[in-house]
Every structure is written in C-alpha cells, then in structure tokens.
Design a protein around this motif. Structure first.
Motif, mmCIF file in Angstrom:
data_model
loop_
_atom_site.group_PDB
_atom_site.id
_atom_site.type_symbol
_atom_site.label_atom_id
_atom_site.label_comp_id
_atom_site.label_asym_id
_atom_site.label_seq_id
_atom_site.Cartn_x
_atom_site.Cartn_y
_atom_site.Cartn_z
ATOM 1 N N ALA A 1 5.074 2.805 4.688
ATOM 2 C CA ALA A 1 3.677 3.967 4.004
ATOM 3 C C ALA A 1 3.814 5.128 4.942
ATOM 4 O O ALA A 1 4.928 4.782 5.952
ATOM 5 N N TYR B 1 -0.011 5.218 8.343
ATOM 6 C CA TYR B 1 -0.614 4.314 8.932
ATOM 7 C C TYR B 1 -2.413 4.625 9.821
ATOM 8 O O TYR B 1 -2.065 5.233 10.600
ATOM 9 N N GLN C 1 2.206 -3.030 4.184
ATOM 10 C CA GLN C 1 3.189 -1.753 3.213
ATOM 11 C C GLN C 1 4.351 -1.859 3.248
ATOM 12 O O GLN C 1 5.378 -0.966 2.477
ATOM 13 N N ASP D 1 -3.368 -1.955 6.230
ATOM 14 C CA ASP D 1 -1.814 -2.901 5.165
ATOM 15 C C ASP D 1 -0.664 -2.575 5.899
ATOM 16 O O ASP D 1 -0.844 -1.363 5.934
#
Length: 333
Positions: free
Chosen positions: A310, A313, A306, A304
């Motif tokens: 984030a 990952y 995000q 995702d």
C-alpha cells in the motif's frame, strides 16, 4: 573423471555458500529522524530496536539525527545512498524541503518509507503515518468541549513548515469553526517548535498579556502543552481552571491526564516505526517476507497489511483517559 569433477563441485559449493551468505546478510536500513531530543522520537527509536527482525539480526538500523534541519536530513540521505543502504525510513523535518530525499532515493533505486510526519509527494514507496488533521481536530475538540465552545484559546504550533504543524492546524481550525461564529476567539497562535522549554516563556508572556482571559490551550504536541502547564503553575494559577490538550501521549502527559490536569491524544510512534520497518523489509526481500511486528495484530480491522504494497498505512489515534493512562505507561516498561 574425478579430477575434473572436484574443481566443479568446489566451484558450485563456493557459489552456493556465497549465495547463502548474501541471502543471510542483514538488510541495512537508514532511519532519518528530524531530531532526537523529544521523548516521542526516543520512543520511536526504542520501538525500532525492539522490532523482531532487528532483534533477530535480519535487519540493522542506523539512526541519523537530523537536528531539526531539513538540509541536514537531505545530506544524510545522500550519505545513506552513497554507502549503499538497502532502504531509507524518514521522519521529515519539512513538508516541502525533504521531498529531495525521495527524489534521490528513487534515482538510486532505494525504497524510501515516510513515517510519522508527511512529505508533499506521492513518489515515496509508502507512508506509515497518522492522520494529523484528525489528530489536531480531536485535541482541539477536547479543549473546546471542556469550554462548552465558549471563550478564548491560544495555540502552540509545531515548527512552521512541518506537516504536523500544517495539518494539525487544519484540524484545530475545523474544530473551532464547528463551535459557530463568534463563539471561540484565538488570542494567540505561535510556534514553540515542539519544545517544552520554548513553550514556557511563550505561555508566560501570553498569561501576562491576556491576564484572566485565556480559557483554553491547544498544544499541537504534548511537550508544548506541558510547557504551558509549567508556566500556568509558575504564575500561581490553578491549571484545572484551563482546558489544555496536546498530541502524542508522552509519559508526562499520561500522568497529567490521570491527574485531571490535561487531555492528550496518543500518537502510536511504535506502530509508525515498526510498520515502516516491515514495509521496508517487504520492499527489499520481496513477497517472501511476512510482517513480523505485533502491531498488525494489535490493529486488526483498522490496519491492513495489504502485502506490504500500500502507498498509505494510517495508524489509528487513541484518546488518553484516566482509565487507560496506567496501561499505556506500563507498555513502555
């Protein structure tokens, strides 16, 4: 009135032109690779050059060869900071020593994205990596399943101190432990520094020392597993009598998986590099930036975006099989 307006209009025009030029300037990204000899790293470099933002001139990459030396990488980070790069991507040579890169980049206000290998810090901007504990577990499990969890193995380790060696080793140990007490014996465990060339004499020595006793070879990367295969063949032994696995999915390994001579777990260096570039561009350009790499669509449901914010990952692993080896090779054309 007109005489007064013209200089002002000229000043505004020049200011707008300057602003547009600044906005259009490509984002400068320094990519600090731990070394450039292995095919896997070369595939990462190729993936970086093929990122849409790089191809369109929205970003420029400068690759630094760390020569497998964390101190060299730390010095290269100092150079990147002093020469005003906008972002740093690092594939670190050492889990501990290269934390200095993050410390220096943070002081300079430059985002630093860790890719492929990991660092022992939570202060990096983001990490775009694969779970090496899982990778080590999957490769060892492949070897042990072929051995029916019974017999003797040797382990070819990565460079001591790099996160891949530490964490893949943890995964190796977990898989061996699952076989049960006394089922599997590790006869030898030593580093060949990710190197096919270094793995050959090491495996030759082990084959002589433990004549007829080695059932499985766990190579913490494909290059070392391939070196072990060369040593086995060089001594006139049948490689199919051994259970052998590596990690990365380099081209030679894909061919030997298809031939039934080894097993491999694909580490997606393309996704690690292109994902890191997208995250770096998001940090530099702000929320106007949307990811340009196709890897986010490729791993829909598993990875995702995000909004590029984030801290972690995690790029999925792919088991290489005789059925998918050709298609994986074709992707590199």
């Amino acid at each position: 009135m007109k005489k007064i307006m013209k200089p002002r209009l000229l000043a505004v025009t020049l200011a707008l032109a300057f602003s547009a030029a600044v906005q259009a300037a490509p984002v400068k990204i320094a990519v600090l690779m731990y070394g450039m000899k292995a095919e896997f790293v070369q595939l990462m470099e190729k993936a970086g050059r093929e990122h849409p933002a790089v191809k369109q001139g929205l970003a420029t990459l400068t690759l630094f060869d760390g020569r497998y030396d964390p101190l060299v990488q730390n010095n290269q980070a100092e150079t990147a900071i002093a020469t005003h790069y906008d972002a740093i991507i690092i594939d670190p040579a050492d889990f501990e020593a290269n934390v200095d890169v993050v410390t220096m980049a943070n002081k300079a206000g430059i985002p630093v994205i860790v890719s492929n290998s990991r660092l022992n810090t939570d202060r990096a901007t983001s990490e775009v990596v694969s779970d090496d504990v899982k990778g080590g577990y999957l490769e060892a499990k492949a070897v042990l399943n072929k051995m029916n969890c019974q017999g003797n193995v040797v382990v070819l380790e990565g460079p001591i101190g790099i996160s891949g060696q530490i964490q893949r080793g943890q995964g190796n140990d977990r898989a061996i432990k699952e076989c049960g007490p006394g089922k599997v014996t590790v006869l030898e465990r030593k580093t060949a520094n990710w190197s096919r060339a270094e793995a050959i004499p090491l495996m030759e020595n082990w084959l002589q020392k433990h004549r007829g006793k080695i059932n499985g070879v766990i190579g913490q990367n494909d290059e070392m597993a391939l070196g072990a295969i060369e040593a086995i063949k060089g001594q006139g032994l049948n490689v199919k009598d051994f259970a052998i696995a590596g990690v990365d999915g380099v081209s030679d390994a894909l061919r030997l998986v298809k031939a039934g001579e080894m097993m491999s777990i694909l580490q997606d260096g393309r996704a690690q590099m292109q994902g890191a570039i997208d995250v770096a561009l998001r940090k530099v350009k702000g929320n106007e930036y949307q990811p340009m790499s196709p890897i986010w669509a490729q791993y829909t449901g598993q990875l995702d975006w995000q909004d590029g914010q984030a801290k972690m990952y995690e790029i999925p692993w792919t088991e290489v099989t005789a059925e998918n080896a050709d298609s994986l090779l074709q992707m590199r054309q």
